[in-house]
Design an enzyme around this catalytic site. Structure first.
Site, mmCIF file in Angstrom:
data_model
loop_
_atom_site.group_PDB
_atom_site.id
_atom_site.type_symbol
_atom_site.label_atom_id
_atom_site.label_comp_id
_atom_site.label_asym_id
_atom_site.label_seq_id
_atom_site.Cartn_x
_atom_site.Cartn_y
_atom_site.Cartn_z
ATOM 1 N N GLU A 10 0.792 -1.224 0.000
ATOM 2 C CA GLU A 10 0.000 0.000 0.000
ATOM 3 C C GLU A 10 0.825 1.276 0.000
ATOM 4 O OE1 GLU A 10 1.012 -1.818 2.546
ATOM 5 O OE2 GLU A 10 -0.641 -1.848 3.977
ATOM 6 N N ASP A 84 -0.246 -4.309 5.157
ATOM 7 C CA ASP A 84 0.173 -4.391 6.562
ATOM 8 C C ASP A 84 -0.514 -5.528 7.326
ATOM 9 O OD1 ASP A 84 1.932 -2.361 6.258
ATOM 10 O OD2 ASP A 84 0.636 -0.804 7.089
ATOM 11 N N ASP A 86 -2.420 -6.279 9.794
ATOM 12 C CA ASP A 86 -3.510 -6.150 10.763
ATOM 13 C C ASP A 86 -4.833 -6.110 10.006
ATOM 14 O OD1 ASP A 86 -3.450 -3.632 9.659
ATOM 15 O OD2 ASP A 86 -2.795 -2.616 11.479
ATOM 16 N N GLU A 88 -6.835 -3.731 9.164
ATOM 17 C CA GLU A 88 -6.948 -2.742 8.101
ATOM 18 C C GLU A 88 -6.175 -3.207 6.867
ATOM 19 O OE1 GLU A 88 -5.741 1.182 9.197
ATOM 20 O OE2 GLU A 88 -6.375 2.016 7.275
ATOM 21 N N TYR A 284 6.470 -3.637 12.949
ATOM 22 C CA TYR A 284 5.193 -2.964 12.706
ATOM 23 C C TYR A 284 4.743 -2.165 13.930
ATOM 24 C CZ TYR A 284 0.564 -2.217 10.740
ATOM 25 O OH TYR A 284 -0.568 -1.643 10.240
ATOM 26 N N HIS A 329 1.058 -9.895 17.391
ATOM 27 C CA HIS A 329 2.196 -9.240 16.776
ATOM 28 C C HIS A 329 3.373 -9.340 17.712
ATOM 29 C CE1 HIS A 329 -0.576 -7.723 13.991
ATOM 30 N NE2 HIS A 329 -1.026 -6.720 14.699
#
Ligand SMILES: [Zn+2]
Ligand SMILES: [Zn+2]
Ligand SMILES: [Zn+2]
Ligand SMILES: [Zn+2]
Length: 725
Positions: A10, A84, A86, A88, A284, A329
């Site tokens: 992204e 990423d 997660d 989202e 992250y 994570h």
């Protein structure tokens, strides 16, 4: 030809970092963030009756990226979605798949952008996780529905243009609760007594009375007895305490520490951290885990030994209370601990240093601190409270060696013996007042949101940004102060929607979203359970009266125009006093009683709605002239300077008299004849002054790829790129 793999991420920086690790068989393409979202129009956005089905739209300007990704995918043997790690990121991956029509793309996950992590991820691709992306969709839909319904009601009942939201409103409420505590606080007087003494070895030492009297008579009594008696040391107590390091950074603790040490707002911290992550420098940055990976730990340990020595090392494990094990994570840490300095800007270097220190110190030994408490009293009888001081000396710094800022000030104490006589040099008192509780700093609010379990690593920064952007709080120094508008909105919601903005309800909703992510709850059911009762509740408030005033003004303050009674009202700029006879009388004062100039009529009729009168008002950027039918009519008259700037110098082709000028409409700028309303000629883009060779219409500015085109939509020259050359 070899197998070709397309990897989609992204962000362009992330794409650049990844491409350094992979050969020519890989093409890395960036989507430049989100490519789809819910449309602004709510009716189109979510089909509630059909089961809360969201209807997404390709975001403006993203059409080209979407078709480019589609083309690249056709040429590739394999497509990997590397957004990423997660919810989202999962949602963005799914949107890319849907919007670009990708056939069977795979998803890869990594928590740091390093060669090992990327290669490992490529070797274990999986399908898109429907639960994760559904959880994100549920959050988006939930926030949209609540925000839309609550804001709509507030527009009707409080003031046009205000907003409310599912998580922003509880945060505002927390700030208001503190504000009420502060207002209700009654300060109390108390006295601090300090004595300066000389020891037998002629050192000086300052001791403070252990009791802080709240009564002046008692204070004077202590002073009197203290001044007229001999003193001696009654006790010397030594103790050793230890201080343990803190866990490595999570999103919340990173935001808190960056705020208190560097003065960064949570959203600034997050954008700096994101840049560090995308360059492959840290893991992250959205995480609530305190765990450091098994691979990274031994490297950190040997680094500690190398820099500080073996006695400074103490391997530690930190327990995470993270709820969704699925998304487990890692804590935020440098990807290469050997790199003490990293980052490509001053901000990045500072934040990286903070992360490096926290990671290293979390695996180090406790600090050992020697404390010495010296107590003294008058020699005869102990008629007054003890006077004392506590000295502290770091015997072994341990983790403080890596995090020097965490070390408190040392207080040295001279060599003394119990029973030793002290010579009083002076004894004084200072009168003080107890302080009200402090307002939240941004860091403090993040901590509070986390404690109350409202919000998640992905939302802390945006919650604070939202209440700031809405003008519900202002930042004064480091603390957040609620504004008048913020208070009125919070009062309204607390009165009518207390349940929905409570801690327990907000936390429960977060838990339900977690349950969707874990596959334990279903999207449609969860939304139905919530939205049914909620929308009924909102509708039931339709009949409550509009809040037109916020109470009576001081009866001594009269209207400056008619001498009548005044009431408190809310304007865009906060509270003010309005004549109770409004709208018959427009008299107004500021809250401090100063007379406010009301809007002055200019005598002109509004050229846009033709019924309103133009009035001069005082705005945030100075005086301006607008229509008194606002908010129905949004006409704003241009100043002479703006008028001059709006001129294009191109003659109107219709009346051949007027000039084309720039105007602002609801959909942005447009260009029309200066003789409006007599002449109605208008066009969408700025005329270039040239005439079309085909139809003689005005030429106008085009897009990046078509610099100039004909303004006549029916003319072939309107789409010059399609003309045969
Ligand atoms: Zn009046
Ligand atoms: Zn008007
Ligand atoms: Zn004209
Ligand atoms: Zn033409």
């Amino acid at each position: 030809m070899a197998n070709k793999t397309l990897i989609i991420v992204e962000s362009p920086t992330k794409a650049k970092t990844i491409s350094k690790f992979l050969g020519t068989d890989f093409t890395i393409k960036s989507s430049y963030g989100h490519i789809r979202d819910l449309p602004k129009n709510n009716r189109k956005a979510i089909d509630i009756a059909e089961g809360f089905i969201p209807h997404y739209e390709i975001s403006k300007g993203k059409e080209k990226i979407v078709s480019e990704i589609g083309e690249l995918a056709k040429k590739a043997d394999k497509v990997l979605l590397a957004t990423d790690p997660d919810r989202e990121g999962e949602a963005i991956a799914w949107h890319i798949k849907e919007a670009c029509g990708l056939k069977n793309p795979k998803r890869i996950i990594f928590h740091e952008i390093t060669e090992n992590a990327i290669k490992e991820a490529i070797n274990s691709p999986r399908d898109i996780d429907e639960n994760l992306r559904k959880a994100q969709e549920a959050r988006r839909v939930l926030d949209r529905l609540v925000g839309y319904d609550l804001s709509g009601l507030i527009w009707k009942k409080v003031r046009y243009g205000l907003s409310a939201g599912r998580v922003q409103s509880p945060a505002l409420r927390i700030i208001m609760e503190k504000e009420r505590e502060i207002r209700a606080f009654v300060p109390e007087n108390y006295w601090v007594l300090t004595g300066k003494f000389e020891t037998e070895k002629k050192d000086t030492i300052i001791l403070t009375c252990e009791k802080e009297p709240t009564d002046e008579r008692e204070t004077n009594q202590i002073l009197e007895i203290g001044r007229s008696n001999a003193w001696r040391i009654t006790e010397i107590k030594q103790s050793e305490t230890t201080r343990s390091p803190r866990a490595p950074f999570t999103t919340s603790t990173l935001q808190q520490t960056a705020s208190s040490r560097l003065g960064y707002s949570p959203s600034r911290t997050m954008s700096i951290a994101q840049k560090l992550y995308e360059q492959g420098l840290i893991t992250y940055m959205r995480t609530d885990s305190m765990t450091i990976s098994k691979e990274a730990l031994p490297i950190i340990h040997s680094e500690i030994e190398k820099i500080y020595g073996k006695e400074y090392l103490e391997p530690r494990e930190y327990k995470t209370k993270s709820k969704s094990a699925q998304e487990a994570h890692e804590a935020i840490r440098p990807t290469k601990i050997g790199k003490k300095i990293a980052g490509s800007s001053d901000d990045q270097v500072k934040l990286y240093k903070l992360i490096w220190e926290r990671t290293i110190s979390s695996q180090m030994a406790d600090a050992k601190i020697f404390k010495t408490k010296v107590s003294a009293n008058i020699a005869e009888k102990e008629l007054i409270p003890n006077f004392s001081v506590i000295g502290s000396i770091t015997a072994f710094p341990g983790w403080l060696a890596a995090d020097k800022e965490a070390q408190g000030e040392e207080i040295q104490i001279p060599k003394l013996a119990e029973g030793e006589a002290l010579k009083l040099l002076n004894l004084d008192s200072q009168d003080k007042q107890t302080e009200p509780p402090g307002r939240y700093t941004e860091a403090g609010l993040v901590k509070e949101l986390e404690k109350r379990e409202i919000g998640r690593p992905s939302t802390y920064a945006s919650i604070i940004k939202t209440i700031n952007d809405r003008g519900y709080v202002t930042k004064e120094g480091k603390t957040l102060h609620p504004t008048d508008t913020g208070e009125v909105v919070s009062d309204f919601l607390e009165k009518y929607f207390a349940q929905y903005i409570s801690d327990s309800f907000t936390a429960e909703m977060e838990n339900k979203l977690d349950a969707i992510a874990d596959g334990k709850e279903r999207y449609e059911e969860m939304l139905k359970d919530f939205y049914g009762p909620f929308s009924k509740d909102v509708k039931s408030k339709d009949k409550i009266e509009k809040i037109t005033n916020l109470g009576e003004a001081d009866p001594d303050i009269k209207c400056p125009v008619c001498g009548g009674r005044m009431v408190i009202k809310l304007s865009k700029n906060g509270k003010f006093l309005s004549c109770a006879n409004f709208p018959k009388c427009a008299g107004a004062r500021k809250m401090d009683g100063a007379i406010m100039e009301g809007p002055k009529e200019t005598g002109e009729i509004c050229p846009e709605c033709k019924t309103g009168k133009l009035v001069e008002r005082e705005g945030r950027f100075g005086k301006f002239i607008s229509c008194n039918n606002y908010p129905k009519c949004k006409f704003i008259k241009k100043s002479p300077e703006e008028e001059a700037k709006a001129k294009t110098g191109v003659k109107c082709p219709k009346c051949s008299d007027g000039e084309i000028v720039e105007r602002r409409g609801r959909f942005g700028p447009f260009y029309s004849c200066s003789n409006y309303p007599k002449c109605d000629f208008a066009m969408n883009s700025k005329p270039t002054g040239k005439i079309c060779e085909l139809c003689k219409s005005l030429m106008m500015e085009g897009t990046k790829t078509i610099p100039e085109r004909c303004s006549n939509k029916l003319c072939a020259n309107h789409n010059p790129h399609k003309l045969d050359k």
